[in-house]
Design an enzyme around this catalytic site. Structure first.
Site, mmCIF file in Angstrom:
data_model
loop_
_atom_site.group_PDB
_atom_site.id
_atom_site.type_symbol
_atom_site.label_atom_id
_atom_site.label_comp_id
_atom_site.label_asym_id
_atom_site.label_seq_id
_atom_site.Cartn_x
_atom_site.Cartn_y
_atom_site.Cartn_z
ATOM 1 C CG HIS A 1 -27.226 33.934 84.926
ATOM 2 N ND1 HIS A 1 -26.412 34.968 85.329
ATOM 3 C CD2 HIS A 1 -26.404 32.970 84.451
ATOM 4 C CE1 HIS A 1 -25.147 34.627 85.107
ATOM 5 N NE2 HIS A 1 -25.119 33.422 84.573
ATOM 6 C CD GLU B 1 -20.813 32.628 76.185
ATOM 7 O OE1 GLU B 1 -19.899 33.462 75.965
ATOM 8 O OE2 GLU B 1 -21.006 32.120 77.303
#
Lengths: 336, 322
Positions: free
Chosen positions: A142, A73
């Site tokens: 998440h 990322e």
């Protein structure tokens, strides 16, 4: 009747339009082709992102402009910043906003600051689409709504739609903005269906929308909590209280004028934020009301937020974590 | 790779300009005329100059907190840089960036960077732009040995390699990451071997020798320009001054730094080579010295007299408003 499509389809449509209209727009992220583009094996299209929002792009625009990235990322967001600063208009997908933890520097210290540090000599037209929020039984890593972090970084804009139509129009505006925009996609809304206009249209960043008119109390929400606020407003109506619901749509810039206007109209305000209470959009809105709307207030500003805990897995606990219509109704009832 | 007379003069002019600029800054801070976090490049001039000698207006460079040398080598004007360091509105970044963020995209300079390793993915991104727009340009990222222990290094190199980007990564190994000797923090001597993890071409150059850097960087840049993908080029070099101006340098011996300065100074090595080979004369070099010193002195005078930013400038350039 106007055409009805899902939130995910609306985002997909916006991406197709943006790529069609501007050759500088590229899309990159983890699994955004998801293995699509392997023509030799007859796999033209595959995952299209974890939510399917980028499905079909690889087929329509090819592997130069639609790229699966490594699970890096920080690396691919940094790459996107470098590409944006040198002439492309990248739309990066950060699969879950929780992954800000491994990718913050390119946003915090690069995208947000290059223009200022360079004395205005650069534009960083980067959009980061990111899936966020609770309600999917995805547990603590998440499910977070971390827009409080990005809103607190000068140089970034942060947007959060609550309907498919807004998702399409806000995303097109975000992509065409000449600076970095964080585009939050509430997971729990992705399958919601709504009327979405055909074709190309933009919704300005920094403009809230009154999604239900009312006269007794204002309820301010964003993303998923707008839906919850509307549900609460229905129940309040049955109890004889007329609630106005304001959808912020954009968290920075934030439409302070619209917040103060609805407060002036109703005299009381409840703000509903799915984040934990500290340093949240809820505390920001409450502070604005006290600082600039004190004379309009007939009652204390109430915050309805998630608790100061991680997001739990157990469905029973997760449902307790997320702000509910019950909590909003109770907060409004406590005002009078 | 043959260099013309003009190219040799230009190489010396840039190396000498970098040295003079950094020595002047050191003096100005010591005299209390200048403030800020300053990381000086003296000793490493051959690296920036040897690499940038191959670059054109199409090419982008990205730099580090020790970035003045890369700016000068890429062509950024010293007058704007000096004014920037003085925090004046005439600076390259209107005084808003300072030493660690000097940038000038008019010259393809995508910024010094205060975050170690952060320029590496930015370089990959600039290379991605060149690749997609088919501009013919390459992107060159400079960084130190310390940056090779950052995730951004590994993630950025992997992306550049898997996408076959026109990027060149210049690893300036000066033996110290701030105060820590490289061997304290990295379990290998030749850091270029790290390229193997990414199936990337690599090479090692003597970073004190302009000609060695020039040759090896030339190969890497040509490869990138011709679609051959990225390279990691390690240049072994040495920081003549401390990590920052004011660094007491207690982590290394005086003998060690004196030895480098006396025997491995890149400007001396360059001069000996070109004068011996009768490519340039000492007179030509002394002429450059005088012109460089004069220009730096004038840049300081101009910077000290330039206006500061106005209070309104605090709030501009955060977002694109026009």
């Amino acid at each position: 009747m106007t055409r009805q499509i899902t939130f995910t389809e609306a985002i997909n449509e916006a991406l197709h339009i943006a790529m069609q209209n501007d050759p500088d727009v590229i899309v990159l992220g983890e699994d955004i082709c998801g293995g699509g583009g392997r023509k030799d094996q007859g796999i033209e299209d595959a995952w299209g992102g974890i939510m399917g929002a980028t499905r079909g792009l690889i087929k329509a625009f090819g592997p130069e402009r639609v790229r699966d990235t490594p699970i890096s990322e920080m690396g691919f967001l940094g790459t996107a910043v470098g590409a944006a600063a040198t002439g492309l208009r990248p739309v990066a997908e950060l699969m879950f906003m929780d992954f800000l933890g491994v990718s913050l520097d390119p946003l915090l210290n690069q995208a947000a600051k290059l223009r200022y540090m360079f004395g205005g000599k650069v534009r960083v037209p980067l959009t980061v689409r990111t899936s966020m929020g609770a309600g999917s039984r995805a547990a603590a890593q998440h499910s977070q709504t971390l827009y409080g972090i990005t809103v607190g970084i000068p140089g970034l804009k942060t947007v959060i739609p609550s309907t498919p139509a807004d998702a399409k129009g806000l995303l097109l505006t975000a992509i065409r903005d000449d600076g970095p925009v964080i585009f939050c996609e509430p997971k729990s809304l992705m399958n919601d269906v709504g009327e979405v206009p055909e074709g190309d249209y933009e919704i300005p960043l920094g403009k809230a929308a009154i999604v239900r008119e009312g006269s007794d109390v204002s309820i301010v929400g964003m993303g998923r909590t707008v839906k919850t606020a509307l549900e609460a407003a229905d129940r309040l109506a049955a109890l004889g209280t007329s609630a106005e619901v304001l959808d912020l749509r954009s968290l920075h810039p934030m439409d302070e004028e619209a917040i103060l206007a609805t407060l002036q109209k109703t005299g009381s305000l409840v703000v509903v934020d799915e984040s934990p209470p500290r340093c949240s959009i809820a505390s920001d809105v409450a502070a604005l009301c006290v600082d600039q709307g004190f004379d309009y207030l007939n009652a204390p500003v109430k915050k309805v937020t998630a608790p100061h805990t991680p997001v739990p897995f157990s469905p029973v606990l997760e449902d307790l974590y997320v702000p509910s219509a019950d909590q909003i109704v109770a907060a409004v009832r406590a005002l009078s | 790779m043959e260099l013309s007379h003009d190219q040799l003069l230009d190489a010396y002019w840039r190396m000498r300009m970098i040295r003079a600029f950094e020595e002047k800054l050191n003096d100005l801070v010591t005299a209390g005329r200048l403030t800020g976090f300053l990381h000086l490049y003296a000793g490493e001039e051959a690296v920036a100059t040897g690499v940038c000698a191959h670059l054109t207006d199409l090419d982008i460079v990205n730099s580090t907190h020790r970035g003045h040398g890369h700016c000068i080598a890429k062509g950024v004007e010293v007058e704007g840089m000096m004014a920037e360091l003085y925090g004046r509105s005439t600076g390259t970044c209107k005084g808003k960036g300072g030493s660690m963020h000097i940038a000038d995209l008019d010259y393809g300079m995508l910024g010094a960077n205060g975050i170690v390793g952060a320029g590496i993915p930015l370089t990959a991104g600039a290379a991605l732009t060149a690749s997609i727009k088919k501009s013919g340009g390459v992107a060159v990222g400079f960084f130190g040995d310390g940056a090779t222990n950052q995730g951004q290094f590994h993630e950025g190199l992997n992306i550049a390699s898997v996408w076959n980007l026109p990027a060149v990564f210049i690893l300036e190994n000066n033996g110290y990451g701030e105060a820590s000797p490289t061997e304290f923090v990295t379990p290998m001597t030749d850091l270029a071997v790290r390229a193997k993890s990414y199936a990337m071409e690599s090479d090692v150059a003597d970073g004190m020798d302009f000609f060695d850097v020039y040759e090896k960087a030339g190969t890497a840049i040509e490869r990138a320009r011709n679609g051959g993908g990225p390279t990691l080029l390690e240049c072994k070099t040495y920081r003549f001054m401390g990590h920052y101006v004011g660094d007491p340098m207690t982590y290394r011996t005086k003998e060690e730094s004196e030895d480098w300065k006396q025997n491995r100074d890149p400007l001396d090595l360059f001069e000996n080579r070109v004068v011996e080979a009768q490519l340039l004369t000492s007179d030509e070099l002394r002429g450059i010295d005088a012109r460089v010193d004069q220009r730096i002195a004038a840049a300081v005078d101009a910077a000290e007299q330039a206006p500061f930013p106005t209070p309104a400038d605090l709030l501009t350039d955060v977002y694109v408003t026009e």
